[in-house]
Design an enzyme around this catalytic site. Structure first.
Site, PDB file in Angstrom:
ATOM      1  N   ARG A 120       0.847  -1.197   0.000  1.00 45.06           N
ATOM      2  CA  ARG A 120       0.000   0.000   0.000  1.00 45.06           C
ATOM      3  C   ARG A 120       0.881   1.245   0.000  1.00 45.06           C
ATOM      4  O   ARG A 120       1.649   1.453   0.943  1.00 45.06           O
ATOM      5  CB  ARG A 120      -0.913  -0.016   1.235  1.00 45.06           C
ATOM      6  CG  ARG A 120      -1.759   1.226   1.423  1.00 45.06           C
ATOM      7  CD  ARG A 120      -2.703   1.069   2.612  1.00 45.06           C
ATOM      8  NE  ARG A 120      -3.531   2.245   2.786  1.00 45.06           N
ATOM      9  CZ  ARG A 120      -3.344   3.187   3.723  1.00 45.06           C
ATOM     10  NH1 ARG A 120      -2.364   3.078   4.598  1.00 45.06           N
ATOM     11  NH2 ARG A 120      -4.151   4.215   3.799  1.00 45.06           N
ATOM     12  N   HIS A 128      -3.041  10.909   0.849  1.00 44.09           N
ATOM     13  CA  HIS A 128      -2.478  10.716   2.180  1.00 44.09           C
ATOM     14  C   HIS A 128      -1.879  12.062   2.613  1.00 44.09           C
ATOM     15  O   HIS A 128      -0.682  12.177   2.830  1.00 44.09           O
ATOM     16  CB  HIS A 128      -1.459   9.578   2.179  1.00 44.09           C
ATOM     17  CG  HIS A 128      -1.208   8.970   3.529  1.00 44.09           C
ATOM     18  ND1 HIS A 128      -1.309   7.621   3.782  1.00 44.09           N
ATOM     19  CD2 HIS A 128      -0.854   9.535   4.700  1.00 44.09           C
ATOM     20  CE1 HIS A 128      -1.028   7.383   5.058  1.00 44.09           C
ATOM     21  NE2 HIS A 128      -0.743   8.536   5.636  1.00 44.09           N
ATOM     22  N   GLU A 136      -7.599   8.311   6.210  1.00 39.49           N
ATOM     23  CA  GLU A 136      -7.895   8.975   7.473  1.00 39.49           C
ATOM     24  C   GLU A 136      -8.397  10.414   7.310  1.00 39.49           C
ATOM     25  O   GLU A 136      -7.722  11.359   7.766  1.00 39.49           O
ATOM     26  CB  GLU A 136      -6.665   8.960   8.392  1.00 39.49           C
ATOM     27  CG  GLU A 136      -6.163   7.577   8.714  1.00 39.49           C
ATOM     28  CD  GLU A 136      -5.091   7.559   9.803  1.00 39.49           C
ATOM     29  OE1 GLU A 136      -4.620   8.633  10.204  1.00 39.49           O
ATOM     30  OE2 GLU A 136      -4.749   6.467  10.266  1.00 39.49           O
ATOM     31  N   ASN A 187      -7.488   1.768   9.886  1.00 32.99           N
ATOM     32  CA  ASN A 187      -6.181   1.974  10.519  1.00 32.99           C
ATOM     33  C   ASN A 187      -6.384   1.983  12.023  1.00 32.99           C
ATOM     34  O   ASN A 187      -7.250   2.697  12.526  1.00 32.99           O
ATOM     35  CB  ASN A 187      -5.576   3.311  10.101  1.00 32.99           C
ATOM     36  CG  ASN A 187      -5.194   3.348   8.630  1.00 32.99           C
ATOM     37  OD1 ASN A 187      -5.306   2.341   7.912  1.00 32.99           O
ATOM     38  ND2 ASN A 187      -4.752   4.498   8.166  1.00 32.99           N
ATOM     39  N   TYR A 217      -4.254   1.988  15.885  1.00 35.48           N
ATOM     40  CA  TYR A 217      -3.026   2.042  16.682  1.00 35.48           C
ATOM     41  C   TYR A 217      -3.288   1.816  18.165  1.00 35.48           C
ATOM     42  O   TYR A 217      -2.604   1.050  18.815  1.00 35.48           O
ATOM     43  CB  TYR A 217      -2.303   3.381  16.464  1.00 35.48           C
ATOM     44  CG  TYR A 217      -1.718   3.468  15.066  1.00 35.48           C
ATOM     45  CD1 TYR A 217      -0.453   2.988  14.808  1.00 35.48           C
ATOM     46  CD2 TYR A 217      -2.466   3.972  13.999  1.00 35.48           C
ATOM     47  CE1 TYR A 217       0.082   3.017  13.534  1.00 35.48           C
ATOM     48  CE2 TYR A 217      -1.942   4.005  12.712  1.00 35.48           C
ATOM     49  CZ  TYR A 217      -0.667   3.519  12.485  1.00 35.48           C
ATOM     50  OH  TYR A 217      -0.154   3.531  11.221  1.00 35.48           O
ATOM     51  N   GLU A 248      -3.580  -0.101   8.169  1.00 32.20           N
ATOM     52  CA  GLU A 248      -2.402   0.309   8.948  1.00 32.20           C
ATOM     53  C   GLU A 248      -2.520  -0.231  10.359  1.00 32.20           C
ATOM     54  O   GLU A 248      -3.597  -0.182  10.963  1.00 32.20           O
ATOM     55  CB  GLU A 248      -2.270   1.840   9.074  1.00 32.20           C
ATOM     56  CG  GLU A 248      -1.785   2.536   7.838  1.00 32.20           C
ATOM     57  CD  GLU A 248      -1.666   4.045   8.025  1.00 32.20           C
ATOM     58  OE1 GLU A 248      -1.381   4.502   9.152  1.00 32.20           O
ATOM     59  OE2 GLU A 248      -1.858   4.748   7.025  1.00 32.20           O
TER      60      GLU A 248
HETATM   61  C1  GBH Z   1      -1.467   7.195  10.755  1.00 31.49           C
HETATM   62  O1  GBH Z   1      -2.162   8.150  11.459  1.00 31.49           O
HETATM   63  C2  GBH Z   1      -1.066   7.766   9.435  1.00 31.49           C
HETATM   64  O2  GBH Z   1      -1.926   7.324   8.395  1.00 31.49           O
HETATM   65  C3  GBH Z   1       0.370   7.525   9.082  1.00 31.49           C
HETATM   66  O3  GBH Z   1       0.726   8.338   8.020  1.00 31.49           O
HETATM   67  C4  GBH Z   1       1.229   7.738  10.293  1.00 31.49           C
HETATM   68  O4  GBH Z   1       2.598   7.702  10.012  1.00 31.49           O
HETATM   69  C5  GBH Z   1       0.876   6.681  11.303  1.00 31.49           C
HETATM   70  O5  GBH Z   1      -0.485   6.717  11.589  1.00 31.49           O
HETATM   71  C6  GBH Z   1       1.626   6.793  12.607  1.00 31.49           C
HETATM   72  O6  GBH Z   1       1.317   7.987  13.256  1.00 31.49           O
HETATM   73  O7  GBH Z   1      -7.088  10.992  20.741  1.00 31.49           O
HETATM   74  O8  GBH Z   1      -6.625  13.019  19.547  1.00 31.49           O
HETATM   75  O9  GBH Z   1      -4.841  11.813  20.493  1.00 31.49           O
HETATM   76  C7  GBH Z   1      -2.571   7.754  12.749  1.00 31.49           C
HETATM   77  C8  GBH Z   1      -3.081   8.938  13.458  1.00 31.49           C
HETATM   78  C9  GBH Z   1      -2.855   8.612  15.770  1.00 31.49           C
HETATM   79  C10 GBH Z   1      -4.839   9.565  14.825  1.00 31.49           C
HETATM   80  C11 GBH Z   1      -3.517   8.529  17.098  1.00 31.49           C
HETATM   81  C12 GBH Z   1      -5.497   9.460  16.144  1.00 31.49           C
HETATM   82  C13 GBH Z   1      -5.118   9.651  18.488  1.00 31.49           C
HETATM   83  C14 GBH Z   1      -6.052  10.815  18.455  1.00 31.49           C
HETATM   84  N1  GBH Z   1      -3.775   8.605  14.668  1.00 31.49           N
HETATM   85  N2  GBH Z   1      -4.487   9.574  17.195  1.00 31.49           N
HETATM   86  S1  GBH Z   1      -6.161  11.727  19.914  1.00 31.49           S
END
Ligand code: GBH
Length: 460
Positions: free
Chosen positions: A78, A122, A167, A296, A298, A365
């Site tokens: 991707r 992106h 996103e 995605n 995390y 992701e």
């Molecule tokens: C992704 O975004 C991206 O698509 C990618 O480009 C990036 O490198 C990767 O993650 C790593 O960061 O509760 O307000 O703190 C993930 C972005 C991260 C958005 C965690 C939501 C918590 C929101 N996400 N975040 S908050």
């Protein structure tokens, strides 16, 4: 090794990247600046003053990087297409040199037996379109559809899966409300307009892609679906979680999959907007059918009744700001300080499979930043990343067992790269990049992932 957790035959094993985070060559072959080129030059916005000017130099090292992917045994890759690389300034004719790069990339992938999965957006909006109003301005959606058509014409015979947006929550609310991402605006009402215009851009692009692509083509959208949990069963905490779910998740899921705006979101945001920027016919365009949904994930989000700790930072949650306190989930953290909680991925996948029957899911992701370390032999060790990925893949397996139609998993990320506001100080790659020499070294996690792919599952 005993393969205790076997994935279905045909499961797609991928890795993901994004154009601005890896390509570099920011001023080459006619590329014009995006909002991230501009934002990263504003002092204080990106740690250490880092920019994507050189990044992982993938624009020049693409063949080497595809060779690495082949060694890993990836079935899918991707990547994103840089809008200002293929349509400078976001208007007018395509730039052949830019398109040629993605043609060569797709051909190299196909030669290596790897499916090209392309994301159209992106986060690298051409700077000129931001100056014309950016995502809060309706015309940006029409410009995006034109760009989608031009990309499909040039690459439609090679790309297997098309993702319109990555996103949109981040693009709208980190870009225009909290301002921690480009273009760095802090206007919650504008961010809500941006969210609608991103939805509209998606819908118009789906129509443009359907018209331009040979069948069968898979058309998709990637959302960072928040795994939001109330801190307790107390009604006030449950209401706080509902607010986050409305402006974090259903603001995209409802228009795209059901052609409607959430009624509670309209109520929550009544002091900010009357939503009159949603025109007749928009929601029908936004809900053009897609073939799959990319997710995605995390870490989870825990919501409690507000008010938030006074951080002084503008909120990325219009309609929830001031009423919701986000509580750090307990347990271990990654180098981003994000909690490690694989159950959240299970929750998101099973929720979506229940709410969207008939829509296949892809994890587009998932991954973690950790500090890795090299031993004297040069091997790069990242045991926490291996543990993170193993636990999250096990959660995907468990979701499939519970009936979720998950077709593939793309880890973030293939390479260490430009981690947006954190610059090069956070490493998500399974392949280490020495940004001085541009030397690539597969970490332990890369070797581990290659084994998982070869065996089709996880040992236990
Ligand atoms: C992704 O975004 C991206 O698509 C990618 O480009 C990036 O490198 C990767 O993650 C790593 O960061 O509760 O307000 O703190 C993930 C972005 C991260 C958005 C965690 C939501 C918590 C929101 N996400 N975040 S908050």
């Amino acid at each position: 090794m005993n393969i205790a957790l076997k994935f279905p035959a045909g499961f797609r094993w991928g890795a993901a990247t994004a154009a601005y985070q890896i390509e570099g060559a920011a001023a080459e072959d006619g590329r014009t600046p995006s909002i991230w080129d501009t934002f990263s030059r504003v002092p204080g916005r990106v740690r250490n003053g880092d920019t994507g000017d050189i990044a992982a130099d993938h624009y020049h090292r693409m063949p080497e990087d595809v060779a690495l992917m082949r060694e890993l045994g990836l079935t899918d890759y991707r990547f994103s297409i840089g809008w200002p690389r293929v349509q400078p300034t976001g208007r007018g004719p395509a730039l052949q040199k830019g398109l040629d790069f993605y043609r060569r990339l797709a051909d190299a992938l196909l030669d290596a037996g790897i499916r090209p999965v392309a994301t159209l957006y992106h986060w690298d909006l051409p700077q000129e379109l931001e100056e014309a109003g950016g995502w809060p301005h309706r015309d940006t959606a029409e410009r995006f559809a034109e760009y989608a058509a031009l990309a499909a014409d040039a690459l439609g015979d090679r790309v297997v899966t098309w993702t319109t947006l990555n996103e949109p929550w981040c693009a709208a609310f980190l870009g225009y409300s909290s301002g921690v991402h480009a273009p760095g605006r802090t206007d919650p009402a504008a961010a809500l307009r941006a969210a609608h215009h991103l939805n509209l851009a998606h819908g118009r692009a789906v129509a443009a892609l359907r018209a331009a692509l040979p069948t069968p083509a898979e058309i998709s959208l990637t959302l960072n679906v928040h795994a939001v949990r109330p801190l307790s069963d107390a009604p006030a905490d449950v209401a706080a979680a509902r607010r986050i779910d409305a402006v974090g998740n259903r603001i995209f899921l409802d228009p795209v999959f059901h052609g409607r705006l959430p009624a509670d979101l309209i109520e929550d945001t009544a002091g900010l907007t009357d939503w009159s920027f949603v025109h007749d016919g928009d929601l029908r365009a936004v809900s053009a059918p897609v073939d799959s949904l990319g997710v995605n994930y995390y870490s989870p989000t825990v919501a409690a009744a507000g008010p938030p700790e006074p951080s002084g930072e503008p909120s990325p949650w219009p309609g929830a700001a001031g009423r919701v306190r986000l509580v750090p989930a307990p347990g271990p953290r990654t180098a981003m300080d994000w909690p490690v909680d694989a159950d959240g991925l299970y929750e998101v996948l099973t929720r979506l499979s229940g709410e969207l029957p008939g829509t296949p899911l892809l994890v587009t992701e998932n991954g973690a930043a950790y500090d890795d370390y090299a031993d004297p032999s040069g091997a790069v060790h990242d045991p926490e990343r291996v543990a993170y990925l193993d636990a999250h893949l096990a959660a995907v397996h468990r979701a499939i067992g519970a009936g979720a139609d998950v077709r593939g998993y793309f880890l973030w990320s293939l390479l260490d790269n430009f981690e947006w506001a954190y610059g090069y100080g956070r490493r998500f790659g399974i392949v280490h990049v020495d940004f001085a020499s541009q030397r690539r070294t597969p970490k332990d996690s890369a070797h581990w992932y290659a084994g998982v792919i070869a065996r089709g599952g996880l040992g236990r």
